[in-house]
Design a protein around this motif. Structure first.
Motif, PDB file in Angstrom:
ATOM      1  N   VAL A 230     -40.462 -53.729  81.548  1.00 55.23           N
ATOM      2  CA  VAL A 230     -40.973 -52.918  80.243  1.00 55.23           C
ATOM      3  C   VAL A 230     -41.676 -52.036  80.966  1.00 55.23           C
ATOM      4  O   VAL A 230     -41.573 -50.583  80.643  1.00 55.23           O
ATOM      5  N   LYS A 231     -42.776 -51.974  82.020  1.00 52.61           N
ATOM      6  CA  LYS A 231     -43.358 -51.114  82.562  1.00 52.61           C
ATOM      7  C   LYS A 231     -42.333 -50.027  83.369  1.00 52.61           C
ATOM      8  O   LYS A 231     -42.767 -48.950  83.349  1.00 52.61           O
ATOM      9  N   GLU A 232     -41.232 -50.620  83.805  1.00 52.88           N
ATOM     10  CA  GLU A 232     -40.333 -49.640  84.399  1.00 52.88           C
ATOM     11  C   GLU A 232     -39.737 -48.742  83.641  1.00 52.88           C
ATOM     12  O   GLU A 232     -39.536 -47.414  83.698  1.00 52.88           O
ATOM     13  N   LYS A 233     -39.666 -49.120  82.292  1.00 54.17           N
ATOM     14  CA  LYS A 233     -38.840 -48.421  81.175  1.00 54.17           C
ATOM     15  C   LYS A 233     -39.554 -47.239  80.724  1.00 54.17           C
ATOM     16  O   LYS A 233     -39.335 -46.220  80.455  1.00 54.17           O
ATOM     17  N   ILE A 234     -41.078 -47.576  80.506  1.00 55.31           N
ATOM     18  CA  ILE A 234     -42.025 -46.658  79.888  1.00 55.31           C
ATOM     19  C   ILE A 234     -42.536 -45.853  80.983  1.00 55.31           C
ATOM     20  O   ILE A 234     -43.431 -44.697  80.630  1.00 55.31           O
ATOM     21  N   LYS A 235     -42.451 -46.122  82.119  1.00 59.81           N
ATOM     22  CA  LYS A 235     -43.281 -45.275  83.356  1.00 59.81           C
ATOM     23  C   LYS A 235     -42.962 -43.831  83.175  1.00 59.81           C
ATOM     24  O   LYS A 235     -44.154 -43.100  83.230  1.00 59.81           O
ATOM     25  N   GLY A 236     -41.878 -43.394  82.697  1.00 58.61           N
ATOM     26  CA  GLY A 236     -41.456 -41.693  82.917  1.00 58.61           C
ATOM     27  C   GLY A 236     -42.038 -41.275  81.551  1.00 58.61           C
ATOM     28  O   GLY A 236     -42.137 -40.011  81.447  1.00 58.61           O
ATOM     29  N   THR A 237     -42.622 -42.089  80.526  1.00 58.17           N
ATOM     30  CA  THR A 237     -42.832 -41.480  79.327  1.00 58.17           C
ATOM     31  C   THR A 237     -44.505 -41.381  78.920  1.00 58.17           C
ATOM     32  O   THR A 237     -45.059 -40.847  78.051  1.00 58.17           O
ATOM     33  N   GLN A 238     -45.257 -41.639  80.110  1.00 54.69           N
ATOM     34  CA  GLN A 238     -46.708 -41.826  80.098  1.00 54.69           C
ATOM     35  C   GLN A 238     -47.383 -40.562  80.809  1.00 54.69           C
ATOM     36  O   GLN A 238     -46.984 -40.643  81.967  1.00 54.69           O
ATOM     37  N   PHE A 239     -48.306 -40.198  80.175  1.00 55.21           N
ATOM     38  CA  PHE A 239     -49.071 -39.166  80.866  1.00 55.21           C
ATOM     39  C   PHE A 239     -50.319 -39.709  81.339  1.00 55.21           C
ATOM     40  O   PHE A 239     -50.921 -40.739  80.777  1.00 55.21           O
TER      41      PHE A 239
ATOM     42  N   GLN B  45     -53.430 -34.828  82.915  1.00 54.16           N
ATOM     43  CA  GLN B  45     -51.758 -34.369  83.493  1.00 54.16           C
ATOM     44  C   GLN B  45     -51.000 -33.631  82.262  1.00 54.16           C
ATOM     45  O   GLN B  45     -51.456 -33.970  81.017  1.00 54.16           O
ATOM     46  N   ARG B  46     -50.481 -32.411  82.428  1.00 55.67           N
ATOM     47  CA  ARG B  46     -49.811 -31.624  81.358  1.00 55.67           C
ATOM     48  C   ARG B  46     -48.482 -31.609  81.424  1.00 55.67           C
ATOM     49  O   ARG B  46     -47.851 -31.931  82.151  1.00 55.67           O
ATOM     50  N   PRO B  47     -47.825 -31.544  80.052  1.00 55.23           N
ATOM     51  CA  PRO B  47     -46.418 -31.647  80.143  1.00 55.23           C
ATOM     52  C   PRO B  47     -45.621 -30.393  80.689  1.00 55.23           C
ATOM     53  O   PRO B  47     -46.502 -29.285  80.868  1.00 55.23           O
ATOM     54  N   HIS B  48     -44.529 -30.511  81.105  1.00 53.66           N
ATOM     55  CA  HIS B  48     -43.866 -29.459  81.797  1.00 53.66           C
ATOM     56  C   HIS B  48     -43.565 -28.323  80.842  1.00 53.66           C
ATOM     57  O   HIS B  48     -43.769 -26.984  81.331  1.00 53.66           O
ATOM     58  N   ASN B  49     -43.682 -28.296  79.500  1.00 56.71           N
ATOM     59  CA  ASN B  49     -43.347 -27.158  78.767  1.00 56.71           C
ATOM     60  C   ASN B  49     -44.896 -26.721  78.313  1.00 56.71           C
ATOM     61  O   ASN B  49     -44.807 -25.737  77.175  1.00 56.71           O
ATOM     62  N   ALA B  50     -45.955 -27.015  78.602  1.00 57.69           N
ATOM     63  CA  ALA B  50     -47.187 -26.439  78.176  1.00 57.69           C
ATOM     64  C   ALA B  50     -47.263 -24.982  78.421  1.00 57.69           C
ATOM     65  O   ALA B  50     -47.100 -24.561  79.438  1.00 57.69           O
ATOM     66  N   GLN B  51     -47.895 -24.333  77.549  1.00 58.58           N
ATOM     67  CA  GLN B  51     -47.950 -22.997  77.585  1.00 58.58           C
ATOM     68  C   GLN B  51     -49.373 -22.506  77.832  1.00 58.58           C
ATOM     69  O   GLN B  51     -50.329 -23.122  77.365  1.00 58.58           O
ATOM     70  N   PRO B  52     -49.767 -21.553  78.744  1.00 62.93           N
ATOM     71  CA  PRO B  52     -50.936 -21.080  78.873  1.00 62.93           C
ATOM     72  C   PRO B  52     -51.742 -20.286  77.760  1.00 62.93           C
ATOM     73  O   PRO B  52     -50.709 -19.663  77.044  1.00 62.93           O
ATOM     74  N   VAL B  53     -52.778 -20.154  77.851  1.00 61.44           N
ATOM     75  CA  VAL B  53     -53.629 -19.236  76.542  1.00 61.44           C
ATOM     76  C   VAL B  53     -53.288 -17.948  76.845  1.00 61.44           C
ATOM     77  O   VAL B  53     -53.231 -17.394  77.997  1.00 61.44           O
ATOM     78  N   GLY B  54     -53.014 -17.223  75.828  1.00 64.86           N
ATOM     79  CA  GLY B  54     -52.495 -15.925  75.665  1.00 64.86           C
ATOM     80  C   GLY B  54     -50.887 -15.899  75.764  1.00 64.86           C
ATOM     81  O   GLY B  54     -50.451 -14.571  75.265  1.00 64.86           O
ATOM     82  N   SER B  55     -50.171 -16.763  75.599  1.00 62.70           N
ATOM     83  CA  SER B  55     -48.766 -16.984  75.268  1.00 62.70           C
ATOM     84  C   SER B  55     -48.437 -16.610  73.933  1.00 62.70           C
ATOM     85  O   SER B  55     -49.188 -17.049  73.165  1.00 62.70           O
ATOM     86  N   GLU B  56     -47.383 -15.975  73.696  1.00 63.26           N
ATOM     87  CA  GLU B  56     -47.010 -15.591  72.399  1.00 63.26           C
ATOM     88  C   GLU B  56     -45.567 -16.210  72.302  1.00 63.26           C
ATOM     89  O   GLU B  56     -44.725 -16.647  72.984  1.00 63.26           O
ATOM     90  N   SER B  57     -45.372 -16.653  71.219  1.00 65.75           N
ATOM     91  CA  SER B  57     -43.989 -17.357  70.578  1.00 65.75           C
ATOM     92  C   SER B  57     -43.664 -17.016  69.077  1.00 65.75           C
ATOM     93  O   SER B  57     -44.723 -16.755  68.322  1.00 65.75           O
ATOM     94  N   LYS B  58     -42.456 -16.703  68.943  1.00 67.68           N
ATOM     95  CA  LYS B  58     -42.087 -16.132  67.446  1.00 67.68           C
ATOM     96  C   LYS B  58     -41.529 -17.431  66.714  1.00 67.68           C
ATOM     97  O   LYS B  58     -40.614 -18.128  67.276  1.00 67.68           O
TER      98      LYS B  58
END
Length: 159
Positions: free
Chosen positions: A30-39, A43-56
Motif C-alpha cells: 500500500v505504501k508503494e501504491k500511494i508513494k507518488g500521490t503524497q506531498f 512541496q508544491r505541485p508541478h502546476n502551481a502558479q506564481p503570484v501575479g499569474s493570470e488565467s481566463k
C-alpha cells in the motif's frame, strides 16, 4: 430495496468512534501504491502558479494575488489599483463595452449587485458603452426609487 425501512446502520463514523486500523502500520504494498500521490511539507505541485499569474476562467480573467491559492477577478483588481479604494463584497465591476478583455479605466464601472439586477432584469445591456452607461444610471435611479418606496411603506414618511 429496503422498503423505506431504516435499519439504523448508515456506515458513517459516529463522533468519538475510533477507526479499526488506528495505530496499525500500512502494509508495504500500500505504501508503494500511494508513494507518488503524497506531498511532503513545503512541496508544491508541478502546476502551481506564481503570484501575479493570470488565467481566463469561464470567460473572465483572474489574477493570483497571494499564496497558497488566493485569486481575484482581474477587473476588481484593476479597479482597486486604479482608484485606490477597496471594493465591498456587494460591489460589482461592469465592462461598459461588454468585452471582458478590455481593462481600460474608462471601460470599468463600479455598481452594486442591486443595480446589476435591475440592468439584467430590464435587459438594458448592449455593446454601446454610452447606452450601457445610461442603462446603469437608469438602474441606479430605479433602485433608489424602490428603496424610498419601501422605506415609506414601513411607516417612515418623508417630506
Amino acid at each position: 430495496a429496503n422498503n423505506t425501512l431504516r435499519s439504523g446502520v448508515d456506515g458513517k463514523f459516529k463522533k468519538g468512534q475510533t477507526p479499526a486500523n488506528k495505530g496499525k502500520p500500512l502494509p508495504d504494498e500500500v505504501k508503494e501504491k500511494i508513494k507518488g500521490t503524497q506531498f511532503r511539507k513545503g512541496q508544491r505541485p508541478h502546476n502551481a502558479q506564481p503570484v501575479g499569474s493570470e488565467s481566463k476562467i469561464d470567460g473572465y480573467w483572474k489574477i493570483k494575488i497571494g499564496e497558497p491559492n488566493i485569486w481575484q477577478l482581474k477587473s476588481r483588481h484593476e479597479w482597486e489599483r486604479i482608484h485606490g479604494e477597496k471594493l465591498k463584497p456587494d460591489d460589482v465591476i461592469l465592462f461598459l463595452d461588454n468585452n471582458p478583455d478590455n481593462f481600460e479605466p474608462d471601460n470599468l464601472i463600479k455598481i452594486t449587485r442591486a443595480d446589476l439586477a435591475r440592468v439584467n432584469q430590464d435587459r438594458l445591456r448592449g455593446d454601446n458603452p454610452e447606452l450601457n452607461m445610461a442603462a446603469v444610471n437608469l438602474a441606479r435611479l430605479k433602485t433608489l426609487a424602490k428603496y424610498k418606496q419601501k422605506k415609506n411603506r414601513n411607516g417612515k414618511k418623508s417630506e
